[in-house]
Scaffold this active site. Structure first.
Site, PDB file in Angstrom:
ATOM      1  N   ARG A 267      -9.337 -35.586  60.293  1.00 38.90           N
ATOM      2  CA  ARG A 267      -9.619 -35.484  58.849  1.00 38.90           C
ATOM      3  C   ARG A 267      -8.340 -35.572  58.033  1.00 38.90           C
ATOM      4  NH1 ARG A 267     -14.224 -31.111  60.380  1.00 38.90           N
ATOM      5  NH2 ARG A 267     -15.918 -32.624  60.477  1.00 38.90           N
ATOM      6  N   TYR A 405     -17.457 -41.356  57.609  1.00 39.38           N
ATOM      7  CA  TYR A 405     -17.031 -40.950  58.954  1.00 39.38           C
ATOM      8  C   TYR A 405     -16.006 -39.820  58.939  1.00 39.38           C
ATOM      9  CZ  TYR A 405     -13.601 -44.963  58.794  1.00 39.38           C
ATOM     10  OH  TYR A 405     -12.628 -45.875  58.477  1.00 39.38           O
ATOM     11  N   GLU A 406     -15.728 -39.259  60.135  1.00 41.03           N
ATOM     12  CA  GLU A 406     -14.981 -38.000  60.300  1.00 41.03           C
ATOM     13  C   GLU A 406     -15.729 -36.833  59.644  1.00 41.03           C
ATOM     14  OE1 GLU A 406     -12.423 -37.785  62.214  1.00 41.03           O
ATOM     15  OE2 GLU A 406     -11.569 -39.789  62.300  1.00 41.03           O
ATOM     16  N   GLY A 407     -17.054 -36.905  59.663  1.00 43.77           N
ATOM     17  CA  GLY A 407     -17.878 -35.904  58.985  1.00 43.77           C
ATOM     18  C   GLY A 407     -18.084 -36.338  57.547  1.00 43.77           C
TER      19      GLY A 407
END
Length: 596
Positions: A267, A405-407
């Site tokens: 992140r 993406y990456e949460g």
């Protein structure tokens, strides 16, 4: 609020209840000579190797991205943070963050590199056995082998633990047989080694290292995507895929530890990459505005365009301030843990976990700054921005994935508040004392005492009050809703938005204060303009998010009292942001781009 010094560096989330010392805060102007050279090297690599072949990359010319990754590997750009024992350069966390930013303007190439050096390699580096690390990391560090990561499935995205891919031990005990599929796998079409997650016996979520060519393992065709078209994205299929038992990664049933710890670092690195992409898009847009004429003059001379250019610069500068403040915290924590006997992997993972709250906030802010920059950049281009002949249209399409993406940004907002509250409940973060003090202050007569003194006294007071606004709203929400709060996602996201604004505004203020000490007030008037403009606007955004939250769960006298408190805590001095933006835009025009 108490000031802190280096001996007692802030823990993750502690900035909410404590003051930071500006003179101990790391800022981009503190880069050492080697770090500045690394940034220049990345820029040079983009200019000579990537930007001339962007169209060929987008057409997915066979072998092009893998060959470019090998060139990056030859220059050490893939192995910055890998230990020297495995063929890496063994550089600090700040330097590896610089590489992510420096290569972030490379469109689809930057996606491939970030996936390779992050989720494609780090699971093995941090959780692999010594044999696994010796076998794979030197090849990944050099770019000889490319890495990918398989977590997402057609029916499990944010709910990663809901995966359906299963693994069963073979009768002879030598292999696991994997069955299932993974989707949206970056680098999936050409990678040599994949970290893949499956459930052993249907419930033990576990990581596996799988090599291309393994029996029963196939890759699907390339996905047709809205953006990052040059990035390889495929599905992975497993039909009785035979994975040797020695390729289990980490402990059986502990795959979630790998997946979630890798995301913390990912992140922050994503924020760095989006910042690099934003700077590239900003330069494109500023240069276009300077050369584009309408009504017989450059459109960069129009106030409406100056406003856009300045706001782009402000948000990038604020983002950069928070990014490197946090990267340095992680770097210092890593060294502290290593000095206390932790292994290389334990030190970095422990440091990233300590600042997981800040990493989640940076991911949200960085991805939304890039979206803002490309959107306003396209607007500056007018109709031409809608044409593929202009790079801004590619930047616009490529940007959109970063909020997913990456949460997703929604998940990261919810995580931000969830992690803060969990730390408070465990006694790691004393929120209760400061929250009670704010409640007591609400009931008292406001202090209309003397004016604050010092060059940034008003801004420091504003930040302290913004933090009180968070404590008041969050404290009241916890008291009122108790165990039901986790079901009130809208309120949690309001609190997260307040927190993200305050953290970034404070980071900008700390940077200005340190620069003022280093260079003198007269040398940093434009940086002060950026900080003050951001802080002035942030006050309204914090107020709005706070009101929306309070209106959701309070009423009557209690609501009226908290509205008064919120107004008091988000009040800032009048500020001529129009003239400040014009001064900032003037500098962008003079420099023919963003050079802060």
């Amino acid at each position: 609020m108490e000031a802190t010094n280096k001996a007692t560096a802030l823990q993750g989330g502690e900035w909410i209840i404590k003051e930071s010392n500006p003179y101990e805060t790391f800022i981009p102007e503190d880069f050492n000579e080697e770090q500045s050279m690394v940034m220049d090297m990345c820029e040079q690599f983009l200019q000579t190797e990537i930007l001339p072949v962007v169209e060929r990359i987008d057409q997915q010319e066979p072998g092009l991205i893998p060959s470019l990754m090998e060139k990056a590997g030859e220059q050490g750009l893939l192995s910055t943070s890998f230990p020297e024992a495995y063929g890496g350069l063994g550089k600090d966390f700040i330097t590896s963050t610089i590489v992510n930013e420096g290569l972030g303007g490379g469109y689809s190439f930057s996606v491939a590199v970030a996936a390779h050096t992050g989720i494609g390699s780090l699971p093995i580096l941090y959780f692999g056995t010594e044999e696994q690390k010796q076998k794979y990391i030197p090849k990944l560090a050099s770019g000889q082998w490319k890495g990918a990561y398989g977590l997402t499935e057609p029916n499990s995205g944010s709910d990663a633990l809901g995966a359906k891919t299963v693994a069963v031990l073979s009768e002879d005990g030598k292999h696991y047989l994997l069955n299932g599929q993974k989707c949206w796998i970056t680098n999936g079409g050409f990678a040599d080694v994949y970290t893949v997650f499956a459930k052993i016996d249907g419930d033990k979520f576990t990581g596996f290292i799988i090599e291309r060519g393994t029996e029963g393992f196939t890759q699907g065709p390339e996905e047709h995507k809205m953006g990052i078209k040059g990035s390889s994205t495929v599905q992975l299929y497993f039909q009785d895929c035979k994975v040797p038992v020695e390729n289990v990664l980490g402990e059986i049933g502990k795959g979630h530890i790998i997946a979630f710890n890798i995301l913390n670092i990912g992140r922050l690195k994503l924020c760095a990459a989006t910042l690099g992409g934003a700077k590239k898009a900003a330069d494109t847009s500023i240069q276009y505005a300077i050369t584009r004429e309408q009504f017989k003059m450059s459109i960069s001379k129009f106030g409406a365009i100056k406003h856009k250019m300045a706001e782009i610069a402000i948000r990038m500068w604020v983002c950069e301030s928070a990014l490197y403040r946090t990267a340095n915290w992680i770097d210092e924590k890593e060294h502290e843990l290593a000095a206390n006997g932790k292994s290389f992997a334990e030190a970095l993972l422990g440091a990233a976990e300590e600042y997981a709250i800040e990493c989640a906030m940076l991911k949200v802010f960085g991805s939304e700054v890039l979206d803002f920059v490309v959107d306003e950049g396209l607007q500056i281009h007018g109709g031409n921005g809608f044409s593929d002949e202009y790079m801004i249209s590619k930047a616009y399409r490529d940007s959109r994935i970063n909020r997913i993406y990456e949460g997703t940004n929604e998940i990261n907002r919810l995580l931000t508040v969830d992690m803060v509250l969990k730390r408070a409940m465990k006694g790691k973060l004393d929120l209760m004392g400061p929250a009670m003090a704010v409640q007591k202050e609400l009931m008292s007569i406001p202090d209309f005492g003397g004016e604050e003194e010092g060059p940034y006294a008003k801004e420091l007071k504003a930040i302290a009050n913004f933090k009180k606004a968070i404590l008041m709203v969050a404290g009241a929400a916890v008291q009122k809703l108790m165990m039901q709060l986790d079901k009130e996602q809208e309120i949690l996201m309001n609190i997260a938005d307040m927190s993200i604004e305050v953290f970034h505004a404070e980071s900008a203020l700390l940077r200005v204060m340190k620069l003022a000490q280093q260079k003198g007030e007269a040398a940093i008037t434009l940086q002060a303009d950026m900080m003050k403009t951001y802080l002035y606007d942030a006050a309204d955004r914090i107020n709005k998010a706070g009101k929306d939250a309070l209106n959701s769960f309070a009423d009557g006298d209690e609501l009226r009292m908290m509205h008064i408190g919120l107004k008091r805590f988000t009040k800032v001095e009048p500020f001529n942001s129009k003239d400040a933006r014009r001064r900032i835009a003037g500098k962008l025009i003079e420099d023919n781009g963003y050079r802060f």
